[in-house]
Design an enzyme around this catalytic site. Structure first.
Site, short mmCIF file in Angstrom:
data_model
loop_
_atom_site.label_atom_id
_atom_site.label_comp_id
_atom_site.label_asym_id
_atom_site.label_seq_id
_atom_site.Cartn_x
_atom_site.Cartn_y
_atom_site.Cartn_z
N ASP A 111 -10.18 3.46 -3.60
CA ASP A 111 -10.88 2.27 -3.13
C ASP A 111 -12.30 2.17 -3.69
OD1 ASP A 111 -8.59 2.07 -1.69
OD2 ASP A 111 -9.56 1.87 0.26
N ASP A 158 0.83 -1.21 0.00
CA ASP A 158 0.00 0.00 0.00
C ASP A 158 0.87 1.26 0.00
OD1 ASP A 158 -2.52 1.20 0.00
OD2 ASP A 158 -3.29 -0.15 1.54
N TRP A 174 -2.97 3.50 -5.80
CA TRP A 174 -4.24 4.13 -6.19
C TRP A 174 -4.13 5.00 -7.45
CZ3 TRP A 174 -2.54 6.50 -1.22
CH2 TRP A 174 -2.57 5.58 -0.19
C1 GLA Z 1 -6.01 1.22 1.26
C2 GLA Z 1 -6.15 0.24 0.09
C3 GLA Z 1 -7.27 -0.73 0.39
C4 GLA Z 1 -6.99 -1.47 1.69
C5 GLA Z 1 -6.83 -0.47 2.80
C6 GLA Z 1 -6.37 -1.12 4.09
O1 GLA Z 1 -7.11 2.06 1.37
O2 GLA Z 1 -6.38 0.93 -1.10
O3 GLA Z 1 -7.42 -1.66 -0.68
O4 GLA Z 1 -5.84 -2.25 1.54
O5 GLA Z 1 -5.84 0.51 2.48
O6 GLA Z 1 -6.20 -0.21 5.14
#
Ligand code: GLA
Length: 388
Positions: free
Chosen positions: A184, A127, A162
């Site tokens: 997300d 991440d 992202w």
């Molecule tokens: C980010 C990621 C998600 C998930 C969360 C966990 O937001 O994009 O897919 O892994 O962290 O905290």
């Protein structure tokens, strides 16, 4: 060797969030096998954020599993997952802390990669939260890419920034096998549609070895779980799955597999759609440009409705072609497809011999131009062959 087709599996985040533990993982592993998902190709079971203690071990500096959630440690969980014929995935973060505020791997990349290898991990989601200022993303992902190469185990590297910093332009060089390109997802049709539209321009960067990851699927969640939102209905999920398959996106299930209905299972194990997704050439789908409407004089006009309905075309190996008619609008739409837009001019004499993958309906050979009337949020997806 890590497969060169889009990874498939399950990830805990969408449904469970921080409520993960050994039982949930074991039950999910059991369900993946029992319900035929492993057989269909879903072979990675990935534990997302919130699996560790809040701080590293003060002596060894290692991340340690939460002793209440995982009382037997992570190797025991991994061994169980492997005993079912599945592969085991872990999660960490390029910053100092994970997104849910657990220890991240910044400055501990090589130690953590060794730890994950000792657990028997086959997959690492990585991440992007709490990134220290002045540390560029490409270097952070490069470091973990190298650490994974050094750890003595083959571990699929799943980057998750992202879509920041034009990630599609550099991520392949870090060793990542897939890369999150969007924020997300939540369990709503709008979220799915926004994600889908956001990547139309970037589809060509996805290819064998490193795939554009448009997030875990919400299929089967119906508004429940950690990213529940408004929820979707079966039609929404059908279109979601078809889009992910046409995009050659990783198919990471996020719904609670233990409670998947037969209908949900039938969707996510649809052989034709999985074949489209897993096609070894992993060619980019393209969008045809000529969705038209008629003005009051009956003249064809290009209209804003083009953003509500799309025809995606994806060339497959063995001379097959997949065509998806997707209606993203909240009402029924007529969707037009000019074969010329797909590179099949009328003068060639060729058309497409079409079979719909959800119903099995055979349309026979269609030429030049066709329209399909598609209900709100719905889609039709065809596997076709060029034919006279
Ligand atoms: C980010 C990621 C998600 C998930 C969360 C966990 O937001 O994009 O897919 O892994 O962290 O905290």
């Amino acid at each position: 060797m890590i497969s060169r087709t889009p990874p498939m599996g399950f990830n805990t985040w969408n449904t469970f969030g921080e409520d993960i533990n050994e039982s949930v993982i074991k039950e999910t592993a059991d369900a993946m096998v029992k319900k035929g998902l492993l057989e269909a190709g879903y072979n990675y079971l990935v534990i997302d954020d919130c699996w560790s203690e809040r701080e590293r071990d003060p002596v060894t500096c290692r991340i340690i599993p939460d002793h209440i959630k995982f009382p037997n440690g992570m190797k025991a969980v991994s061994d169980y997952v492997h005993s079912k014929g599945l592969k085991f995935g872990m999660y960490s973060c390029a910053g100092t802390r994970t997104c849910a505020d657990y220890p991240g791997s910044f400055d501990h990349e090589f130690l953590d990669a060794e730890t994950f290898a000792e657990y028997g991990a086959d997959f690492l989601k990585y991440d992007y939260c709490y990134r220290p200022a002045h540390h560029h993303g490409d270097l952070l992902y490069r470091k973990m890419g190298m650490a994974l190469k050094a750890c003595g185990r083959e571990i699929l590297f799943s980057a998750c920034n992202w879509g920041c910093d034009d990630v599609h332009k550099w991520i392949r060089s870090t060793g990542a096998h897939m890369y999150r390109s969007t924020g997300d997802i939540n369990d709503s049709f709008v979220s799915m549609k926004d994600i889908c539209f956001s990547q139309i321009e970037n589809l060509a960067f996805s290819a064998p070895g490193c795939f554009n990851d448009i997030d875990m699927l919400t299929i089967g969640m119906y508004g429940k779980g950690n990213v529940g939102s408004t929820g979707c209905d079966d039609t929404d999920y059908k279109t979601q799955f078809a889009v992910w398959c046409m995009y050659s996106a990783p198919l990471m299930l996020g719904g609670d597999i233990r409670t998947f209905s037969d209908k949900t299972l039938a969707l996510v194990t649809n052989k034709d759609l999985i074949r489209i997704n897993q096609d070894e050439e992993a060619r980019t789908a393209f969008v045809t440009q000529s969705c038209i409407d008629r003005d009051s004089n009956g003249e064809n006009i290009y209209s804003a409705s083009r953003d509500k309905k799309k025809v995606f075309v994806k060339l497959l190996s063995d001379n097959e072609i997949a065509v998806l008619f997707a209606n993203f609008d909240d009402k029924e739409r007529k969707i037009e497809f000019f074969f010329e837009d797909a590179g099949i001019p009328a003068a060639s004499g060729y058309g497409l011999d079409m079979r719909e993958v959800f119903t099995g309906e055979k349309l026979g050979v269609k030429k030049e131009f066709m329209t399909r009337v598609i209900p709100a949020h719905d889609c039709e997806c065809f596997i076709c062959r060029l034919s006279k």
